[in-house]
Motif scaffolding. Structure first.
Motif, PDB file in Angstrom:
ATOM      1  N   ALA B  21      42.565  38.583  42.272  1.00  0.00           N
ATOM      2  CA  ALA B  21      42.968  38.133  40.930  1.00  0.00           C
ATOM      3  C   ALA B  21      43.679  36.790  41.025  1.00  0.00           C
ATOM      4  O   ALA B  21      44.558  36.596  41.860  1.00  0.00           O
ATOM      5  CB  ALA B  21      43.878  39.172  40.288  1.00  0.00           C
ATOM      6  N   LYS B  22      43.276  35.878  40.135  1.00  0.00           N
ATOM      7  CA  LYS B  22      43.921  34.550  40.092  1.00  0.00           C
ATOM      8  C   LYS B  22      45.315  34.647  39.478  1.00  0.00           C
ATOM      9  O   LYS B  22      46.256  34.045  39.964  1.00  0.00           O
ATOM     10  CB  LYS B  22      43.069  33.596  39.249  1.00  0.00           C
ATOM     11  N   THR B  23      45.417  35.381  38.359  1.00  0.00           N
ATOM     12  CA  THR B  23      46.705  35.411  37.646  1.00  0.00           C
ATOM     13  C   THR B  23      47.824  35.976  38.510  1.00  0.00           C
ATOM     14  O   THR B  23      48.940  35.456  38.476  1.00  0.00           O
ATOM     15  CB  THR B  23      46.608  36.258  36.350  1.00  0.00           C
ATOM     16  N   THR B  24      47.529  37.024  39.276  1.00  0.00           N
ATOM     17  CA  THR B  24      48.584  37.659  40.066  1.00  0.00           C
ATOM     18  C   THR B  24      48.528  37.228  41.535  1.00  0.00           C
ATOM     19  O   THR B  24      49.335  37.698  42.338  1.00  0.00           O
ATOM     20  CB  THR B  24      48.475  39.199  39.990  1.00  0.00           C
ATOM     21  N   ASP B  25      47.600  36.372  41.865  1.00  0.00           N
ATOM     22  CA  ASP B  25      47.479  35.794  43.210  1.00  0.00           C
ATOM     23  C   ASP B  25      47.506  36.864  44.311  1.00  0.00           C
ATOM     24  O   ASP B  25      48.220  36.729  45.317  1.00  0.00           O
ATOM     25  CB  ASP B  25      48.603  34.768  43.436  1.00  0.00           C
ATOM     26  N   CYS B  26      46.746  37.951  44.090  1.00  0.00           N
ATOM     27  CA  CYS B  26      46.646  39.003  45.109  1.00  0.00           C
ATOM     28  C   CYS B  26      45.421  39.857  44.802  1.00  0.00           C
ATOM     29  O   CYS B  26      44.802  39.705  43.742  1.00  0.00           O
ATOM     30  CB  CYS B  26      47.914  39.873  45.125  1.00  0.00           C
ATOM     31  N   ASP B  27      45.072  40.727  45.730  1.00  0.00           N
ATOM     32  CA  ASP B  27      43.994  41.676  45.466  1.00  0.00           C
ATOM     33  C   ASP B  27      44.487  42.733  44.477  1.00  0.00           C
ATOM     34  O   ASP B  27      45.585  43.262  44.631  1.00  0.00           O
ATOM     35  CB  ASP B  27      43.561  42.373  46.760  1.00  0.00           C
ATOM     36  N   MET B  28      43.666  43.034  43.488  1.00  0.00           N
ATOM     37  CA  MET B  28      44.024  44.047  42.497  1.00  0.00           C
ATOM     38  C   MET B  28      42.943  45.135  42.481  1.00  0.00           C
ATOM     39  O   MET B  28      41.750  44.839  42.573  1.00  0.00           O
ATOM     40  CB  MET B  28      44.128  43.443  41.093  1.00  0.00           C
ATOM     41  N   THR B  29      43.386  46.373  42.327  1.00  0.00           N
ATOM     42  CA  THR B  29      42.481  47.521  42.243  1.00  0.00           C
ATOM     43  C   THR B  29      42.523  48.080  40.823  1.00  0.00           C
ATOM     44  O   THR B  29      43.570  48.094  40.191  1.00  0.00           O
ATOM     45  CB  THR B  29      42.919  48.605  43.257  1.00  0.00           C
ATOM     46  N   PHE B  30      41.382  48.511  40.317  1.00  0.00           N
ATOM     47  CA  PHE B  30      41.361  49.155  39.002  1.00  0.00           C
ATOM     48  C   PHE B  30      40.253  50.200  38.968  1.00  0.00           C
ATOM     49  O   PHE B  30      39.327  50.174  39.774  1.00  0.00           O
ATOM     50  CB  PHE B  30      41.186  48.129  37.875  1.00  0.00           C
ATOM     51  N   ALA B  31      40.375  51.130  38.028  1.00  0.00           N
ATOM     52  CA  ALA B  31      39.377  52.194  37.853  1.00  0.00           C
ATOM     53  C   ALA B  31      38.650  51.994  36.537  1.00  0.00           C
ATOM     54  O   ALA B  31      39.256  51.579  35.543  1.00  0.00           O
ATOM     55  CB  ALA B  31      40.060  53.561  37.867  1.00  0.00           C
ATOM     56  N   VAL B  32      37.356  52.272  36.528  1.00  0.00           N
ATOM     57  CA  VAL B  32      36.565  52.193  35.293  1.00  0.00           C
ATOM     58  C   VAL B  32      35.686  53.440  35.186  1.00  0.00           C
ATOM     59  O   VAL B  32      34.967  53.772  36.141  1.00  0.00           O
ATOM     60  CB  VAL B  32      35.653  50.952  35.263  1.00  0.00           C
ATOM     61  N   PHE B  33      35.757  54.114  34.055  1.00  0.00           N
ATOM     62  CA  PHE B  33      34.806  55.185  33.767  1.00  0.00           C
ATOM     63  C   PHE B  33      33.776  54.655  32.785  1.00  0.00           C
ATOM     64  O   PHE B  33      34.124  54.170  31.705  1.00  0.00           O
ATOM     65  CB  PHE B  33      35.499  56.407  33.161  1.00  0.00           C
ATOM     66  N   VAL B  34      32.514  54.722  33.194  1.00  0.00           N
ATOM     67  CA  VAL B  34      31.418  54.354  32.298  1.00  0.00           C
ATOM     68  C   VAL B  34      30.699  55.644  31.887  1.00  0.00           C
ATOM     69  O   VAL B  34      30.181  56.366  32.749  1.00  0.00           O
ATOM     70  CB  VAL B  34      30.434  53.382  32.970  1.00  0.00           C
ATOM     71  N   PRO B  35      30.697  55.941  30.592  1.00  0.00           N
ATOM     72  CA  PRO B  35      30.079  57.195  30.131  1.00  0.00           C
ATOM     73  C   PRO B  35      28.556  57.086  30.181  1.00  0.00           C
ATOM     74  O   PRO B  35      28.012  55.985  30.331  1.00  0.00           O
ATOM     75  CB  PRO B  35      30.571  57.295  28.689  1.00  0.00           C
TER      76      PRO B  35
END
Lengths: 277, 277
Positions: B21-35
């Motif tokens: 991530a550019k804004t937080t200047d670090c690797d970011m993890t997130f979860a996504v559920f696609v129905p």
């Protein structure tokens, strides 16, 4: 029995309890969900047995059983998967034996025979405790579980058809005597004589004459353990030969995780509720 | 963007992803559920912001959102709660600041201003990534969250009513400027001038003229943080004075846990789906 925690959920209470167990000679923790009910009402009891490495907590957190159990009026009991504690012999680096891997059997071999008695704990000691402390109708018990816990559910139901009126499983280990991830544990717990293993193997139990009216199994077709450790077709074959009414559903794309379990949880709870009415 | 894991669930896919991530200047993890959805179909996006100490994973494991989101056809995105990593300044022994406690704001004070920019990350950078990689209709976004994440949802919605068409919260921190568990963090992230804090405080935002059509809040009446940190009546008063249509439901017996969140998850998903149609 000591209450560790209790939270309101879906109009009922999700609790966690601890007690000193005689059969396993150690402190045991278990979770119980009691759905909303009327004063004095007695409710059917559904046992959920968990898989390798789990405690009572995994399915409590990730199984998504409370909404439907509240609707159907089912008590759901989630025991631990093994004895635990400093005085309990273990192989800490082995996830397929010892802590988290009790395999729902009564060990015969020292030093494991003192604590590893999960069969007696689940079939006898814990039901007595549940009957004493919860609004439970013990004439209406069902049992289900996942993986090693599916093995537990099948073998307990086949071994005690008078105790359990319904049985289902998610991705159960149906033939642990023959699977690489369970065979070494069976040898350590039970000894080299494989005839002593048959009471703890669903396929062998059916071959030896055990019967149960109707069984539902869901199995993910994308489960990484399918070919090596689960092999549900072996149980399907045993049931076909024995005339047991098995519904085996291969679920396309599903793996071995709680994402799989939670997806089909409602179906299993409905199955049990219909038979525990 | 890199896929960490993906499992089939309720006919859809629960995935976990990582990106720089550019804004937080670090690797970011997130979860996504696609129905489950048809080829080419674009779906509404619902953002779930988590509370103190959480990552993307807590609600993914315990929130019980997939069954209803699959039924309603909602994509559910669950971001992390702060930047993380060796190069990110932190106070490891403080659960109310640093890792797990980003408070959905853009820090102004060094050394935090380089990484702690969760507001820009959630409002700008991550939506761009979601739009690029998922079947998302970004004209239909809703937002909700729990506790610190409820604060995030309210302040993001009030601050960007054009971006979000629906907003709800579970036990939100509505007035973090005035609460003991958030005030020290605001001072460290934003500096001593409290006028800079007001854009990140739901009560202050409404007092300063921010508006949002309709908001739903569920709050457990047995929540241990109710009097000390949450105080939803302050937001109710602000909304009443401003003419904002707030539905605040005090839920008897419920605490601050995921047992509370999961119980009312369906109601919130229905609320969003109705407004994102």
């Amino acid at each position: 029995m000591e209450k560790t925690s209790a939270s309101r959920a879906f109009g009922g209470v999700q609790g966690v309890y601890k007690h000193r167990a005689k059969t396993t000679d150690c402190d045991m923790t278990f979770a119980v969900f009691v759905p909303p009910h009327n004063e004095g009402q007695k409710l059917p009891v559904l046992w959920y047995l968990s898989g390798l490495t789990c405690t009572h907590q995994n399915v409590m957190d990730k199984g998504e059983y409370r909404r439907k159990a509240a609707e159907l009026g089912l008590i759901v009991v989630c025991p631990d998967t093994s004895p635990r504690g400093e005085r309990v012999p273990d192989e800490p680096d082995n996830w397929q034996f010892g802590s988290g891997a009790g395999f729902y059997l009564d060990a015969k071999q020292p030093p494991y025979d003192r604590n590893y008695r999960m069969r007696s704990y689940i079939a006898d000691e814990l039901p007595d405790l549940i009957a004493k402390h919860f609004p439970a109708d013990m004439t209406r018990q069902g049992i289900f579980g996942h993986s090693m816990g599916g093995h537990g559910a099948l073998t307990l139901a086949l071994g005690n058809p008078g105790q359990f009126r319904s049985c289902t499983a998610f991705a159960p280990i149906v033939n642990p005597m023959e699977a690489d991830w369970s065979k070494p544990a069976f040898e350590k717990y039970l000894g080299a004589d494989e005839s002593d293993w048959r009471a703890y193997d669903a396929c062998a139990l059916v071959a030896d004459g055990a019967r149960f009216d109707q069984i539902l199994i869901d199995q993910g077709a994308a489960d990484g353990f399918l070919e090596s450790g689960l092999m549900p077709w072996r149980f399907a074959e045993a049931c076909a030969q024995a005339g047991i009414d098995l519904t085996l559903r291969m679920q396309e794309g599903y793996d071995h995780s709680y994402f799989f379990i939670s997806t089909f949880m409602d179906d299993h709870l409905n199955w049990h509720a219909e038979r525990l009415k």
